[in-house]
Design a protein around this motif. Sequence first.
Motif, PDB file in Angstrom:
ATOM      1  N   THR A   3       0.812  -1.202   0.000  1.00 36.45           N
ATOM      2  CA  THR A   3       0.000   0.000   0.000  1.00 36.45           C
ATOM      3  C   THR A   3       0.849   1.258   0.000  1.00 36.45           C
ATOM      4  OG1 THR A   3      -0.249  -0.538   2.295  1.00 36.45           O
ATOM      5  CG2 THR A   3      -2.197  -0.723   0.933  1.00 36.45           C
ATOM      6  N   LEU A   4       2.133   1.090  -0.217  1.00 38.89           N
ATOM      7  CA  LEU A   4       3.004   2.241  -0.320  1.00 38.89           C
ATOM      8  C   LEU A   4       2.400   3.188  -1.342  1.00 38.89           C
ATOM      9  CD1 LEU A   4       5.856   2.829   0.862  1.00 38.89           C
ATOM     10  CD2 LEU A   4       6.677   2.419  -1.439  1.00 38.89           C
ATOM     11  N   THR A   5       2.085   4.401  -0.943  1.00 37.51           N
ATOM     12  CA  THR A   5       1.360   5.265  -1.866  1.00 37.51           C
ATOM     13  C   THR A   5       2.314   5.984  -2.800  1.00 37.51           C
ATOM     14  OG1 THR A   5       1.371   6.902  -0.144  1.00 37.51           O
ATOM     15  CG2 THR A   5      -0.649   5.647  -0.431  1.00 37.51           C
ATOM     16  N   VAL A   6       2.309   5.540  -4.022  1.00 38.57           N
ATOM     17  CA  VAL A   6       3.068   6.209  -5.062  1.00 38.57           C
ATOM     18  C   VAL A   6       2.059   6.947  -5.936  1.00 38.57           C
ATOM     19  CG1 VAL A   6       4.635   5.914  -6.976  1.00 38.57           C
ATOM     20  CG2 VAL A   6       4.717   4.342  -5.050  1.00 38.57           C
ATOM     21  N   PRO A   7       2.140   8.273  -6.000  1.00 39.32           N
ATOM     22  CA  PRO A   7       1.185   8.997  -6.820  1.00 39.32           C
ATOM     23  C   PRO A   7       1.257   8.492  -8.265  1.00 39.32           C
ATOM     24  CG  PRO A   7       2.708  10.498  -5.715  1.00 39.32           C
ATOM     25  CD  PRO A   7       3.134   9.122  -5.372  1.00 39.32           C
ATOM     26  N   ALA A   8       0.115   8.178  -8.828  1.00 39.98           N
ATOM     27  CA  ALA A   8       0.107   7.660 -10.196  1.00 39.98           C
ATOM     28  C   ALA A   8       0.340   8.799 -11.170  1.00 39.98           C
ATOM     29  CB  ALA A   8      -1.207   6.954 -10.484  1.00 39.98           C
ATOM     30  N   ALA A  11      -0.218   9.593 -15.606  1.00 42.68           N
ATOM     31  CA  ALA A  11      -1.521   9.200 -16.115  1.00 42.68           C
ATOM     32  C   ALA A  11      -2.343  10.424 -16.474  1.00 42.68           C
ATOM     33  CB  ALA A  11      -2.269   8.377 -15.077  1.00 42.68           C
ATOM     34  N   THR A  12      -1.838  11.589 -16.123  1.00 45.69           N
ATOM     35  CA  THR A  12      -2.626  12.791 -16.349  1.00 45.69           C
ATOM     36  C   THR A  12      -2.363  13.404 -17.712  1.00 45.69           C
ATOM     37  OG1 THR A  12      -0.905  13.856 -15.097  1.00 45.69           O
ATOM     38  CG2 THR A  12      -2.992  13.519 -13.965  1.00 45.69           C
ATOM     39  N   ALA A  13      -3.453  13.661 -18.393  1.00 43.76           N
ATOM     40  CA  ALA A  13      -3.468  14.464 -19.603  1.00 43.76           C
ATOM     41  C   ALA A  13      -2.315  14.243 -20.573  1.00 43.76           C
ATOM     42  CB  ALA A  13      -3.493  15.946 -19.224  1.00 43.76           C
ATOM     43  N   PRO A  14      -2.227  13.058 -21.178  1.00 42.97           N
ATOM     44  CA  PRO A  14      -1.281  12.894 -22.262  1.00 42.97           C
ATOM     45  C   PRO A  14      -1.948  13.266 -23.570  1.00 42.97           C
ATOM     46  CG  PRO A  14      -2.244  10.788 -21.708  1.00 42.97           C
ATOM     47  CD  PRO A  14      -2.987  11.840 -20.940  1.00 42.97           C
ATOM     48  N   ARG A  18      -1.423  12.075 -27.551  1.00 43.55           N
ATOM     49  CA  ARG A  18      -2.445  11.151 -28.007  1.00 43.55           C
ATOM     50  C   ARG A  18      -3.058  11.671 -29.294  1.00 43.55           C
ATOM     51  NH1 ARG A  18      -7.480  11.208 -24.985  1.00 43.55           N
ATOM     52  NH2 ARG A  18      -6.093  11.999 -23.389  1.00 43.55           N
ATOM     53  N   GLU A 204     -15.287  -4.506 -23.316  1.00 42.99           N
ATOM     54  CA  GLU A 204     -13.982  -3.927 -22.997  1.00 42.99           C
ATOM     55  C   GLU A 204     -13.344  -4.622 -21.798  1.00 42.99           C
ATOM     56  OE1 GLU A 204     -13.314   0.243 -22.922  1.00 42.99           O
ATOM     57  OE2 GLU A 204     -11.946   0.049 -21.228  1.00 42.99           O
TER      58      GLU A 204
ATOM     59  N   SER B 404      -7.412   8.570 -18.641  1.00 34.43           N
ATOM     60  CA  SER B 404      -6.579   9.772 -18.716  1.00 34.43           C
ATOM     61  C   SER B 404      -6.578  10.542 -17.397  1.00 34.43           C
ATOM     62  CB  SER B 404      -7.060  10.669 -19.857  1.00 34.43           C
ATOM     63  OG  SER B 404      -8.314  11.239 -19.534  1.00 34.43           O
ATOM     64  N   LEU B 405      -7.386  10.105 -16.437  1.00 36.00           N
ATOM     65  CA  LEU B 405      -7.409  10.769 -15.125  1.00 36.00           C
ATOM     66  C   LEU B 405      -6.259  10.279 -14.249  1.00 36.00           C
ATOM     67  CD1 LEU B 405     -11.196  10.565 -14.179  1.00 36.00           C
ATOM     68  CD2 LEU B 405      -9.945  12.617 -14.832  1.00 36.00           C
ATOM     69  N   ASP B 437      -2.968   9.110  -3.796  1.00 35.36           N
ATOM     70  CA  ASP B 437      -2.175  10.080  -3.047  1.00 35.36           C
ATOM     71  C   ASP B 437      -3.003  10.732  -1.934  1.00 35.36           C
ATOM     72  OD1 ASP B 437      -3.835  11.775  -4.308  1.00 35.36           O
ATOM     73  OD2 ASP B 437      -2.355  12.587  -5.684  1.00 35.36           O
ATOM     74  N   GLU B 464      -4.347  -0.105   6.818  1.00 38.99           N
ATOM     75  CA  GLU B 464      -3.666   1.065   7.350  1.00 38.99           C
ATOM     76  C   GLU B 464      -4.365   1.598   8.582  1.00 38.99           C
ATOM     77  OE1 GLU B 464      -2.233   3.781   4.535  1.00 38.99           O
ATOM     78  OE2 GLU B 464      -2.397   2.339   2.906  1.00 38.99           O
TER      79      GLU B 464
END
Lengths: 326, 527
Positions: A3-8, A11-14, A18, A204, B404-405, B437, B464
């Motif tokens: 659960t180590l929180t690594v901000p993803a 993933a934002t606005a490519p 695109r 999908e 994309s979010l 986060d 947690e």
Amino acid sequence: MNTLTVPASGATAPSRSRRRGDLATDAVVVVAVVAVLVVGLSTDRFVSYANLKAILTSASLVGIAALGLTLIMVGGAAVSLAISQTVAASGMVFLSAQSLGLVPALVLAVVCGAVVTGLQGAVVGFAAANPVVLTIAASFAITGVATGLTGGTSVSPSGTGYDVLNATPGGVPLCVFVLLALTAVVEWVLRRTGFGRSLYLGGENRRAARAAGLPVGRTTTVAWLGAGSLFAVTAAFTAAFNTAANVNLGGTLTFDAIAAVLAGGTPISGGRGSAVRTLAGAVLIAAVSDILLLRGYSTGVQIMVKGVIVLLVVVLVHLRSKGRAS
Amino acid sequence: MTVASTSARTGHELVRVDGLVKSFGSTRAVRGASFGIEAGEIHALCGHNGAGKSTVVKMLSGQEDPDGGEISIGGEVVDLRSRQAAQRAGVALVDQELSVVPSLSVAENLMLGDARTGWLNRARRSRRRFRALLDSVGLTHVALDRPLSSLGIGERQLVEIARALGQDARLLILDEPTATLSDVESEYVYASVRKVAATGCAILFVSHRLGEVLALCDRVTVMRDGAVVATAAADGLTVDSLIEQMLGEAPSRLDRTRAGRSGDVVLSVTGLSVPGRVHDFSISLRAGQVYAVAGQLGSGASDVLRALAGLVPAATGVVEVDGRRVRTGRPTVASAAGIAFVSNDRKTEGLFLDKPIGWNLLATRLPTLTRLGVVSRARWSRSVAELLGVCAIEPHRARDAVGSLSGGNQQKVFVGRCLHRDDVRVLLLDDPTRGVDVGGRAAIHDLLRSAATDGLAVLFSSTELEELLDLADVVVTMHKGDVVRTHVGDTAGSVLLREITHGGHDPHDPRDPHDRGVGAPAKELLS
């Protein structure tokens, strides 16, 4: 520990890259269409009412079956390899029921196609069977039963009502109108109904659809029922045209329909695609075959080019969805 | 725990970790970790979630590059920039998840990733070596040609350890090797770990099970907030002193001030069992309350939620929503009964990543948007707008693919699609803030609280402490498939941690000075 929180991030606005990727593949599509048009326009007798009719006619029988296959493929990583056999069986039913009149015969043929295909859909949908394996097995079963019942001979029509399907209102074969009408219907069902939307979602990501409580099994079964009905429509027209039906009535229809759906840009992985795309794919293949025919190329070349078209479109679709994913 | 410590410590330091530092973005996962492991020593690495254990393991096994600090093995500083490099340096890792192939034979599994087998496997010499490897982990009774699928989970774990040893390991890292094993199976693993240590190998043992850590290991290094707090001999430690070191000044009690009005019992579960995973779980959930099942990997907490969502065909037990019996094992049935589920695996079992945000928000409520099967455009866009508001996502993004979010916003969409639905009575969430986060986490907590205020019963699983203490009105702790206790009202974080890492009172463990009584009456407290 996981659960180590690594901000993803990332993933934002490519969206810019695109869009660039989409533009590149769009450009390829435009170039391809222009190329077909240029070659077509420079080919003798290509631009004529008679030739246009010929293209649409040859696209229509494959196209109607391909619409059915579109339902199956949108619903998820599935394809039917029993289309030819289903068409042969439904065609036999259609001709041998002619003594009851055209409409009852048509209804019986559609019921035959829908039941045979819907059963396979139920097994795929509820029991998550592998559609390739299942439909190969089904194709043998259908041919076996059909051969057994007819003793291996051709079925002749028991009445003359079928000839209505060979009509050419306004000089255009009836099956062309039927193709256009059914494309509109299937497109509407896919876009505007709750069934259509759950078909796209289940196609999908089947696991996600299940976890969301969507009726994946039921949706898949309904899609295959619809597909079987459309196969039967193709069967009726083919049988009416041939005025006889044996186990080989479907010919190479299975792969022709798959080629049309793929050439329209519907990916084999499911969750995408549309009836209009499939119509475009069927017409594209028919047009290119027509050009090759008019220019005097052999049947072998025509078939080979069909394969090349399918391959190119599949690669293109893949590159495009990859651009989207990254 | 019937294991006795027979140390193979040599006093010769084989592995040295010095000042390791690693950041991910703005998160400092590890800030200066130093410790040493002797040849023949079984060395435990302990710490609560997010303490930095995983990151240290990843750096030691070549999966992450340290930002600073160095690792030396046998006195030489090594550069572990890939798993291959780590293997060459003599580091072998046995991961949490089994990575053996059930359809192959034991010998073939040992061959996987074994550099020395080569393209043409020189069968005889390899077989002799494989035999020795199996013997060294205590699998003397297992023939090389047996299919792996005929072995139990514990034996498979041993095959994996044998394979790791086959890489000439000088440092063997075991990352929660017993998390999913039964007690008997765990004993096999302990025995073989001791055997391996006796050959002079250094062993780093990462585990949440504190009892086993104390019984098996020679020394313990405790991490907290990315730093090493202490390294001490296991003999001088107790479960409680270990927990104290792991927590430091952690939040200490469930916050009662928030506890809202609780309504009628919505979901009642009696005797829910999943073979090998969950044993006799019972609970009653009231509307307006937030409940948590707390447990580590393999505790069954996640399995309870999945079973209630109808995703575990083997589950048995009585599940009732508003007094009506709900058949288990069918997700469509659970969903129709008013149970909404948010999986811990957003990518493969949650969102439809290529589909627009709007589609994802409405995926679970298609029937409410159609008339005679036809989608009403007006209702569709009204619902999308409403839910985008709930999730605080800009309205103009409705048509963008949900993929994309950012992770946090994706998770909001995932939770949001279960909210504002008249047909939902119970909301189940499996580790709802995994990989999210800080900001996204707070937003999701707010969503869950408001869902409870709106009259849902909310049940989530988490590992947690902070989240459990922050969010839940009632916490049920689980250990190895059993409910340990149900906590309503003030509870110390250290008590929760003790129960999820150590279970209830264990009469056979001489190290356990507490007598808490196992399985306090969960149902009485709740119904």
